[in-house]
Scaffold this motif. Structure first.
Motif, mmCIF file in Angstrom:
data_model
loop_
_atom_site.group_PDB
_atom_site.id
_atom_site.type_symbol
_atom_site.label_atom_id
_atom_site.label_comp_id
_atom_site.label_asym_id
_atom_site.label_seq_id
_atom_site.Cartn_x
_atom_site.Cartn_y
_atom_site.Cartn_z
ATOM 1 N N LYS A 1 -2.796 -10.338 1.674
ATOM 2 C CA LYS A 1 -4.036 -9.719 1.190
ATOM 3 C C LYS A 1 -5.032 -9.438 2.319
ATOM 4 O O LYS A 1 -6.198 -9.138 2.064
ATOM 5 C CB LYS A 1 -4.704 -10.631 0.153
ATOM 6 N N LEU A 2 -4.592 -9.546 3.572
ATOM 7 C CA LEU A 2 -5.496 -9.333 4.704
ATOM 8 C C LEU A 2 -6.099 -7.937 4.683
ATOM 9 O O LEU A 2 -5.419 -6.951 4.398
ATOM 10 C CB LEU A 2 -4.751 -9.535 6.025
ATOM 11 N N LYS A 3 -7.397 -7.877 5.033
ATOM 12 C CA LYS A 3 -8.102 -6.603 5.157
ATOM 13 C C LYS A 3 -8.640 -6.387 6.572
ATOM 14 O O LYS A 3 -8.760 -5.253 7.020
ATOM 15 C CB LYS A 3 -9.269 -6.548 4.172
ATOM 16 N N LYS A 4 -8.959 -7.488 7.246
ATOM 17 C CA LYS A 4 -9.590 -7.382 8.554
ATOM 18 C C LYS A 4 -9.063 -8.460 9.498
ATOM 19 O O LYS A 4 -8.607 -9.515 9.054
ATOM 20 C CB LYS A 4 -11.120 -7.516 8.442
ATOM 21 N N GLY A 5 -9.167 -8.175 10.800
ATOM 22 C CA GLY A 5 -8.843 -9.163 11.815
ATOM 23 C C GLY A 5 -9.931 -9.172 12.875
ATOM 24 O O GLY A 5 -10.457 -8.109 13.245
ATOM 25 N N VAL A 6 -10.298 -10.349 13.347
ATOM 26 C CA VAL A 6 -11.260 -10.489 14.449
ATOM 27 C C VAL A 6 -10.496 -11.106 15.605
ATOM 28 O O VAL A 6 -10.007 -12.238 15.512
ATOM 29 C CB VAL A 6 -12.466 -11.354 14.035
ATOM 30 N N ILE A 7 -10.371 -10.342 16.686
ATOM 31 C CA ILE A 7 -9.463 -10.683 17.774
ATOM 32 C C ILE A 7 -10.238 -10.904 19.065
ATOM 33 O O ILE A 7 -11.093 -10.097 19.436
ATOM 34 C CB ILE A 7 -8.431 -9.552 17.991
ATOM 35 N N GLY A 8 -9.938 -11.994 19.772
ATOM 36 C CA GLY A 8 -10.624 -12.258 21.024
ATOM 37 C C GLY A 8 -9.787 -13.089 21.972
ATOM 38 O O GLY A 8 -8.591 -13.264 21.781
ATOM 39 N N SER A 9 -10.419 -13.581 23.012
ATOM 40 C CA SER A 9 -9.869 -14.500 24.009
ATOM 41 C C SER A 9 -9.026 -13.811 25.079
ATOM 42 O O SER A 9 -9.145 -14.127 26.258
ATOM 43 C CB SER A 9 -9.051 -15.617 23.350
ATOM 44 N N GLU A 10 -8.180 -12.880 24.687
ATOM 45 C CA GLU A 10 -7.295 -12.203 25.634
ATOM 46 C C GLU A 10 -7.719 -10.750 25.819
ATOM 47 O O GLU A 10 -8.294 -10.141 24.919
ATOM 48 C CB GLU A 10 -5.855 -12.215 25.114
ATOM 49 N N ARG A 11 -7.382 -10.204 26.998
ATOM 50 C CA ARG A 11 -7.589 -8.777 27.200
ATOM 51 C C ARG A 11 -6.567 -8.005 26.373
ATOM 52 O O ARG A 11 -5.387 -8.340 26.356
ATOM 53 C CB ARG A 11 -7.435 -8.424 28.681
ATOM 54 N N TRP A 12 -7.009 -6.976 25.694
ATOM 55 C CA TRP A 12 -6.115 -6.142 24.909
ATOM 56 C C TRP A 12 -6.758 -4.772 24.784
ATOM 57 O O TRP A 12 -7.961 -4.616 24.930
ATOM 58 C CB TRP A 12 -5.830 -6.761 23.537
ATOM 59 N N GLY A 13 -5.944 -3.768 24.520
ATOM 60 C CA GLY A 13 -6.434 -2.405 24.513
ATOM 61 C C GLY A 13 -6.128 -1.667 23.235
ATOM 62 O O GLY A 13 -5.680 -2.245 22.228
ATOM 63 N N GLU A 14 -6.341 -0.355 23.276
ATOM 64 C CA GLU A 14 -6.200 0.473 22.084
ATOM 65 C C GLU A 14 -4.763 0.481 21.562
ATOM 66 O O GLU A 14 -4.532 0.508 20.348
ATOM 67 C CB GLU A 14 -6.661 1.895 22.390
ATOM 68 N N LYS A 15 -3.788 0.441 22.469
ATOM 69 C CA LYS A 15 -2.394 0.445 22.041
ATOM 70 C C LYS A 15 -2.078 -0.800 21.212
ATOM 71 O O LYS A 15 -1.423 -0.714 20.165
ATOM 72 C CB LYS A 15 -1.475 0.510 23.265
ATOM 73 N N MET A 16 -2.574 -1.960 21.675
ATOM 74 C CA MET A 16 -2.372 -3.201 20.921
ATOM 75 C C MET A 16 -3.120 -3.143 19.594
ATOM 76 O O MET A 16 -2.608 -3.576 18.554
ATOM 77 C CB MET A 16 -2.833 -4.395 21.752
ATOM 78 N N ARG A 17 -4.342 -2.601 19.620
ATOM 79 C CA ARG A 17 -5.116 -2.482 18.383
ATOM 80 C C ARG A 17 -4.336 -1.684 17.332
ATOM 81 O O ARG A 17 -4.204 -2.099 16.173
ATOM 82 C CB ARG A 17 -6.454 -1.788 18.647
#
Length: 264
Positions: free
Chosen positions: A188-204
Motif C-alpha cells: 500500500k506504499l504511496k511515498k518514500g523518503v530517501i536519504g543518507s546516500e548519494r543517489w540521482g535521477e536514474k535511481m529515483r
C-alpha cells in the motif's frame, strides 16, 4: 535572517565562545571577538570549521551547556576517523522534531499515514530522528530499523504502511523483492523518503517505477541535528530548508568568498 534571528545568533556565539572548549579555543586562535560581530554581513568573518577539527573535539569538546542540560548523545559513524559526538539538549531534540515534521508535510505526508522506518536506531541520528518527526506530525510510526527484509515486507503488508523511510540502496532491495515475490498488489506504499546516500535521477526513477511510489530526497548531517534539515518537494528541482532554524551561505570553494543568492 531577520534582526530577531541575528540577536539569537549573537546569543549563541556568546554562549559557545564562553562555554564550548572547542569554539573558545578556535575563536581565540583566529583572533575573533564575537562581540565585534554586529551585523549579518559580518558572519562571513567567522572562521570555517572543518570535519577534521570536529573530530579533534572528541569526545565532548563541542558541548556548551552544563551536563544537566544534555538529554541525548548522537555520533557520526567514525568510518574515516574518530567519530564526531554531538550532545543534544531538550530544545535541540524539539527543534529537530519540528524540522523533520515539516519535511514530512512538504512531502505530502499526513497524520493518516503509516511510516515504516528502516534506518538504524542508536547513536546514528537517522532512525530516532524520523521517529520523532513522525510522532510530532501525528502519523503512525513503524520503527523497524535496518535489515530483515522478510519481516520488513510482512509488516509492510500487514500494517498497510503508506510511507517507507530508508537509504536508496535499501529501497531498491525492497523494490526488487516486491517484484520478485509478486507482492505489488499487496503493498500500500504511496511515498518514500530517501536519504543518507548519494543517489540521482536514474535511481529515483527505478525505485519509483518498481514500487509505484513518489520519492523525496531528504538531507541532513550529524553535526546539524541529523536528517530533516532539508527536503525536496513534488517538483524535485532542489532542496527546501528552514531559514528560521538555519542560516545558509553560498561559498566559492576556491576563494572562500560568500556569493549572492542564485550563484553556484
Amino acid at each position: 535572517m531577520s534582526r530577531g534571528q541575528f540577536e539569537l545568533f549573537k546569543e549563541m556565539l556568546a554562549n559557545v565562545s564562553a562555554n564550548s572548549p572547542f569554539y573558545r579555543e578556535k575563536f581565540q586562535k583566529s583572533g575573533i571577538d564575537v562581540n565585534e560581530i554586529t551585523s549579518m554581513e559580518m558572519i562571513a568573518e567567522l572562521p570555517f570549521t572543518t570535519k577534521e577539527e570536529l573530530r579533534q573535539a572528541y569526545p565532548l569538546g563541542l558541548q556548551s551547556v552544563p551536563d544537566e542540560k544534555i538529554v541525548r548523545i548522537h555520533s557520526s559513524s567514525g568510518t574515516t576517523g574518530k567519530p564526531i559526538i554531538i550532545p543534544y539538549t531538550a530544545q535541540d531534540v524539539a527543534a529537530w522534531a519540528e524540522m523533520m515534521a515539516r519535511c514530512f508535510e512538504i512531502a505530502g505526508i499526513t497524520p493518516l499515514d503509516r511510516i515504516q522506518i528502516t534506518p538504524g536506531y542508536g547513536l546514528w541520528t537517522a532512525g530516532i530522528g524520523f521517529q520523532a518527526g513522525c510522532e510530532k506530525l501525528g502519523a503512525m510510526a513503524v520503527p523497524m530499523g535496518p535489515g530483515n527484509t522478510d519481516k520488513q515486507l510482512q509488516m509492510m503488508m500487514d500494517l498497510k504502511s503508506t510511507v517507507i523511510i530508508g537509504t536508496s540502496s535499501y529501497a531498491l532491495v525492497l523494490a526488487e523483492e516486491v517484484e520478485k515475490r509478486g507482492l505489488r498488489s499487496e503493498i500500500k506504499l504511496k511515498k518514500g523518503v530517501i536519504g543518507s546516500e548519494r543517489w540521482g535521477e536514474k535511481m529515483r526513477q527505478r525505485i519509483r517505477n518498481e514500487l509505484g511510489i513518489e520519492i523525496y530526497d531528504i538531507y541532513g548531517l550529524t553535526e546539524i541535528y541529523g536528517p530533516g534539515i532539508a527536503i525536496d518537494c513534488d517538483c524535485h528541482e532542489g532542496m527546501h530548508y528552514f531559514d528560521d532554524f538555519l542560516y545558509f551561505e553560498i561559498i566559492d570553494s576556491v576563494t572562500g568568498e560568500v556569493l549572492p543568492e542564485g550563484e553556484v
